[in-house]
Motif scaffolding. Structure first.
Motif, mmCIF file in Angstrom:
data_model
loop_
_atom_site.group_PDB
_atom_site.id
_atom_site.type_symbol
_atom_site.label_atom_id
_atom_site.label_comp_id
_atom_site.label_asym_id
_atom_site.label_seq_id
_atom_site.Cartn_x
_atom_site.Cartn_y
_atom_site.Cartn_z
ATOM 1 N N ARG A 55 -6.954 2.123 12.492
ATOM 2 C CA ARG A 55 -7.135 2.296 11.043
ATOM 3 C C ARG A 55 -5.805 2.215 10.309
ATOM 4 N N TYR A 56 -4.764 2.750 10.922
ATOM 5 C CA TYR A 56 -3.451 2.739 10.284
ATOM 6 C C TYR A 56 -2.772 1.377 10.419
ATOM 7 N N GLU A 72 -3.321 -1.155 7.728
ATOM 8 C CA GLU A 72 -2.634 -0.959 6.449
ATOM 9 C C GLU A 72 -1.291 -1.684 6.432
ATOM 10 N N TYR A 73 -0.744 -1.951 7.609
ATOM 11 C CA TYR A 73 0.587 -2.542 7.725
ATOM 12 C C TYR A 73 0.565 -3.988 8.206
ATOM 13 N N GLN A 119 0.287 13.454 7.896
ATOM 14 C CA GLN A 119 0.931 12.184 7.544
ATOM 15 C C GLN A 119 1.902 11.688 8.614
ATOM 16 N N ILE A 149 1.738 8.001 9.829
ATOM 17 C CA ILE A 149 2.264 7.081 8.814
ATOM 18 C C ILE A 149 3.788 7.073 8.855
#
Length: 310
Positions: free
Chosen positions: A21-22, A25-26, A267, A270
């Motif tokens: 999922r993370y 984002e990148y 966090q 991230i």
């Protein structure tokens, strides 16, 4: 708009699902591959990727990271990097030869609460350090509680040495309390103070606590009045499961000190990915991370050696 690099995720397990999922984002996530992937398909996929994320069991880390680096991918790998320090050294050498980055997700080293605590300790006199990390379940074949849980705080101790807060950190004793190696106590020492670590996968409750005792309050509040800077014992506590992770104990004795910041520990992944991105473009960040990884694996190997575990 900046073009996203292409990424490949190796690992379909619990943590792989979270990581995916993370990653999206990148990066442009091309594929998620499991342990049953055909070697030819794996090689072809790595050849198409810029970055490889490895979230597989520890025993597979070395071979997968080696292949990814040979395919000229930067590598983000779950903790610990490898089974042995020798394997880590081999991969680090290969990464330098290929001009790639080998980055390990020692996620507690990216905790802002722990990071703030370490900043406060830079001018303090540390008396002792104690860490406790416990939960129930999530057993992995051929991995002890040290690889699964204990390494989180071993990496923090390594970070303290890498930052010059501690010197010559070493394991002096390690004891496993069960035949499955799922519960242990590690005794360490540094040039400054004794250190202890309790870790268990057999506990009924979940615990994530780091306690650092010091007798110097000056570093904790530069605006303290003279009466606030005596030799009273002060313990910095970081409870990763608390809504207010960073505290001073006992708080009743230190009411005059400035309030400590409250950080969101959810966090940290991230922050780890941000640091990975920074390490790719900044050599100083990467060199620090290489040293952190080496120091962590040294402590892990020392612990097993002291316990006479092959």
């Amino acid at each position: 708009m900046r073009h996203k690099q292409k990424a490949l995720l190796l690992g379909r397990g619990y943590w792989g699902e979270i990581l995916a999922r993370y990653i999206q984002e990148y990066y442009d996530l091309l594929e998620i591959l499991g342990s049953n992937v055909e070697p030819s398909h794996l090689y072809k996929s790595l050849e198409s990727a810029d970055v490889a994320f490895i979230a597989t069991p520890l025993h597979s880390h070395f071979s997968l990271a080696q292949l990814a680096l040979e395919c000229n991918c930067d590598v983000f790998i779950e903790k610990p990097t490898t089974t042995t320090l020798a394997q880590l050294t081999t991969l680090q050498s290969l990464a330098r030869k290929r001009n790639r980055v080998l980055f390990t997700n020692y996620i507690y080293t990216f905790s802002r609460s722990i990071g703030h605590a370490l900043e406060l300790l830079e001018q303090a006199s540390i008396q002792s350090i104690h860490a406790k990390i416990c939960q129930y379940g999530r057993f992995y074949a051929n991995e002890s509680v040290l690889e699964v849980l204990g390494v989180h705080y071993l990496s923090v101790f390594a970070a303290m040495e890498a930052q010059g807060i501690l010197h010559n950190v070493r394991v002096v004793e390690c004891e496993f309390f069960d035949s499955g190696l799922q519960s242990a106590r590690v005794v360490l020492e540094s040039s400054e103070c004794p250190i202890s670590l309790e870790c268990s996968l057999l506990a009924q409750s979940k615990t994530r606590i780091l306690q650092i005792q010091t007798n110097n309050t000056t570093a904790h509040n530069q605006q303290s009045s003279p009466e606030d800077t005596d030799s009273r014992d002060l313990t910095l506590c970081v409870n990763m499961l608390s809504p207010t992770p960073l505290t001073i104990e006992p708080s009743s004795k230190h009411k005059s000190l400035s309030p400590l910041p409250i950080y969101d520990e959810s966090q940290n992944l991230i922050l780890s990915l941000d640091n990975f991105t920074k390490a790719i473009i900044d050599k100083q960040t990467y060199h620090y991370h290489e040293r952190l990884c080496t120091l962590t694996l040294q402590l892990l190997e020392q612990a097993h050696a002291k316990a006479n575990i092959a």
